[in-house]
Design an enzyme around this catalytic site. Structure first.
Site, short mmCIF file in Angstrom:
data_model
loop_
_atom_site.label_atom_id
_atom_site.label_comp_id
_atom_site.label_asym_id
_atom_site.label_seq_id
_atom_site.Cartn_x
_atom_site.Cartn_y
_atom_site.Cartn_z
N LYS A 81 0.87 -1.18 0.00
CA LYS A 81 0.00 0.00 0.00
C LYS A 81 0.90 1.23 0.00
O LYS A 81 1.87 1.29 0.78
CB LYS A 81 -0.88 -0.01 1.26
CG LYS A 81 -1.88 -1.15 1.30
CD LYS A 81 -2.99 -0.95 0.28
CE LYS A 81 -4.14 -1.92 0.51
NZ LYS A 81 -5.21 -1.76 -0.48
N LYS A 92 -13.32 -7.27 -8.60
CA LYS A 92 -13.79 -7.79 -7.32
C LYS A 92 -15.26 -8.11 -7.49
O LYS A 92 -16.05 -7.25 -7.91
CB LYS A 92 -13.63 -6.76 -6.21
CG LYS A 92 -12.19 -6.50 -5.79
CD LYS A 92 -12.11 -5.55 -4.61
CE LYS A 92 -10.65 -5.22 -4.31
NZ LYS A 92 -10.52 -4.18 -3.27
O1 OSB Z 1 -7.82 -1.72 -2.40
O2 OSB Z 1 -7.48 -3.71 -3.01
C1 OSB Z 1 -7.83 -2.92 -2.15
C2 OSB Z 1 -8.50 -4.80 1.07
C3 OSB Z 1 -9.61 -4.14 1.53
C4 OSB Z 1 -10.12 -3.09 0.81
C5 OSB Z 1 -9.50 -2.68 -0.36
C6 OSB Z 1 -8.39 -3.35 -0.83
C7 OSB Z 1 -7.88 -4.41 -0.10
C8 OSB Z 1 -6.68 -5.11 -0.52
C9 OSB Z 1 -6.72 -6.61 -0.61
O3 OSB Z 1 -5.68 -4.53 -0.83
C10 OSB Z 1 -6.33 -7.29 0.65
C11 OSB Z 1 -6.63 -8.76 0.68
O4 OSB Z 1 -7.80 -9.16 0.64
O5 OSB Z 1 -5.71 -9.55 0.81
MG MG Z 2 -7.12 -1.75 -4.41
#
Ligand code: OSB
Ligand code: MG
Length: 368
Positions: free
Chosen positions: A163, A262
Site C-alpha cells: 500500500k 472484485k
Molecule cells: O484496495 O485492493 C484494495 C482490502 C480491503 C479493501 C480494499 C483493498 C484491499 C486489498 C486486498 O488490498 C487485501 C486482501 O484481501 O488480501
Molecule cells: Mg485496491
C-alpha cells in the site's frame, strides 16, 4: 430456483495483525454470510464483503444487511429466478448496493453449481486445476513490511502488493526494490494522489512495478487517462470500476492497462465474468482483487480467477494470511505459490459449522 429459506449471519473475527492503508486500519472483520437452502436440500453460500464502516465504498455491513433483508430477499421471493444469470437483472431495479447484491447472487451460483454437480469454476467456463496466489503487505512500519515480505516469499508467494501514499511511496518502493530486486512487486494507492502529484507518480516508473493501482479518486475514470499517458508503469483500476460500462469506458479512454475485478464491488459473478470476457477480447489483463475476506468469498474468488483472462496473480492468499481459523473446511492453502481449485461441486469447500457458531454475532432466517 426453488428456494426453501435464506439465512443471514453476521460474523466477526479479529485479524491476526492490523491491516493498514492510508484510509483505514482494520483490526476486526465483520461480514455477512448468506446461506440459501433449496427445497431439494442443496445449500449455496455467499459472503457480503462490505466493511463495518464506509471507508472503501459507501456500503457497510449494516447497509448490506438492510438491503438484503428489506429489498433483495423479498424481491427474489416475489419474482423467483430460474437461473443465477437472471438475478442481476432483477436486482437492477435497486440502485448500486453491489456488495449486498453480490452476497446473495454468489450464493445462488454456488447452489446452482451444486445442483448441476459441477464445480463453480467449471460452470463459469474454466478447467484449470490451480491459480497463482498473491499477497498484500499493509503495514505502517517499513521494517515490518520488509519482514512480512520475507516471510511471504518463504511461504511461496511470488507476487507482493504494498500500500502506498505520498507519505511513504518514495521510501517503501525504493527500499523494497533494493532488497528484493527480482520480486514481482506492485503498489496500491487507494486514491491517495491527485493530478498535481504526477511527478511523484512518474518517479515510481524507475522501480519496475508490475502496476500502480488506483492512484486517483475512487470515482474517477477521466483523469486516470491523463496519468496513464504520462507513465510507463501500467495503471490498474480498482475502486473506479463498479459496473460493466465503467470497464468499457476505462478501456476505451486508456485510463488503465489492467483491471482489478472484485465480485462484490461489481455486484456479482455475472458482471465479474462479463468484465473478464470484455477485457480478454480487448487484450486487457485482469486479476482478482481481495477484500480481507473469509473462506466463502475466497472460494468464489478462486473460481472466478480460474478463467483464462486472469493472467496476473490476484490478491488471493491462504486463509492463514488473516485468520487463526477460517470458516471453511478445508482452509485455502498456498503451495509453491499456487492454490489448487477444489474438485467438489459448487465452491468446493464445506462450512466449518463449529467455527461459524463461535464467530456469529447475529442470525436470522427468511422462509420462502
Ligand atoms: O484496495 O485492493 C484494495 C482490502 C480491503 C479493501 C480494499 C483493498 C484491499 C486489498 C486486498 O488490498 C487485501 C486482501 O484481501 O488480501
Ligand atoms: Mg485496491
Amino acid at each position: 430456483m426453488n428456494i426453501h429459506s435464506i439465512k443471514l449471519s453476521i460474523i466477526s473475527m479479529p485479524l491476526k495483525a492490523p491491516f493498514s492503508s492510508h484510509l483505514e486500519t482494520v483490526t476486526e472483520r465483520e461480514a455477512i454470510i448468506v446461506e440459501v437452502t433449496g427445497k431439494d436440500g442443496f445449500q449455496g453460500y455467499g459472503e457480503g464483503v462490505a466493511f463495518s464502516s464506509p471507508w472503501y465504498t459507501e456500503e457497510t455491513v449494516n447497509t448490506s444487511y438492510h438491503m438484503l433483508k428489506d429489498y433483495l430477499i423479498p424481491l427474489l421471493k416475489q419474482s423467483p429466478a430460474q437461473h443465477p444469470l437472471e438475478v442481476i437483472d432483477r436486482f437492477s431495479v435497486f440502485r448500486r448496493n453491489h456488495m449486498a447484491k453480490a452476497a446473495l447472487e454468489t450464493a445462488l451460483w454456488d447452489l446452482h453449481a451444486k445442483r448441476q454437480n459441477v464445480t463453480l469454476s467449471n460452470l463459469l467456463g474454466s478447467n484449470a486445476s490451480e491459480i497463482p496466489a498473491g499477497v498484500v503487505v499493509a503495514t505502517s512500519s517499513l521494517p515490518e513490511a520488509i519482514k512480512q515480505t520475507e516471510n511471504y516469499l518463504a511461504e511461496g508467494y511470488t507476487r507482493v502488493k504494498i500500500k502506498i501514499s505520498p507519505e511513504n511511496d518514495l521510501v517503501y518502493v525504493p527500499e523494497l526494490r533494493k532488497r528484493f530486486p527480482s520480486l514481482v512487486l506492485m503498489a496500491d494507492a487507494n486514491s491517495a494522489y491527485s493530478l498535481e502529484d504526477i511527478d511523484r507518480l512518474k518517479a515510481l516508473d524507475e522501480y519496475n512495478l508490475l502496476m500502480i493501482e488506483q492512484p486517483l479518486a475512487f470515482d474517477d475514470i477521466v483523469d486516470h487517462s491523463v496519468v496513464q499517458r504520462e507513465l510507463t508503469t501500467p495503471i490498474c483500476l480498482d475502486e473506479s470500476i463498479v459496473t460493466f460500462d465503467d470497464a468499457r469506458k476505462a478501456v476505451q479512454l486508456g485510463s488503465c492497462k489492467v483491471i482489478n475485478i472484485k465480485i462484490g464491488r461489481v455486484g456479482g459473478l455475472a458482471t465479474a465474468k462479463r468484465i473478464h470476457d470484455f477485457c480478454k477480447e480487448k487484450g486487457i489483463p485482469v486479476w482478482c482483487g481481495g477484500m480481507i475476506e473469509f473462506g466463502i468469498s475466497r472460494a468464489h474468488n478462486i473460481a472466478l480467477a480460474s478463467l483464462p483472462g486472469f493472467t496476473i496473480p490476484g490478491d488471493i492468499s491462504g486463509s492463514n494470511r488473516y485468520w487463526d481459523e477460517d470458516i471453511i473446511d478445508p482452509e485455502v492453502k498456498v503451495k509453491n505459490g499456487y492454490i489448487s481449485i477444489p474438485k467438489e461441486s459448487g465452491i468446493g469447500f464445506q462450512i466449518n459449522k463449529e467455527r461459524m457458531k463461535k464467530v456469529t454475532i447475529h442470525e436470522e432466517i427468511f422462509l420462502f
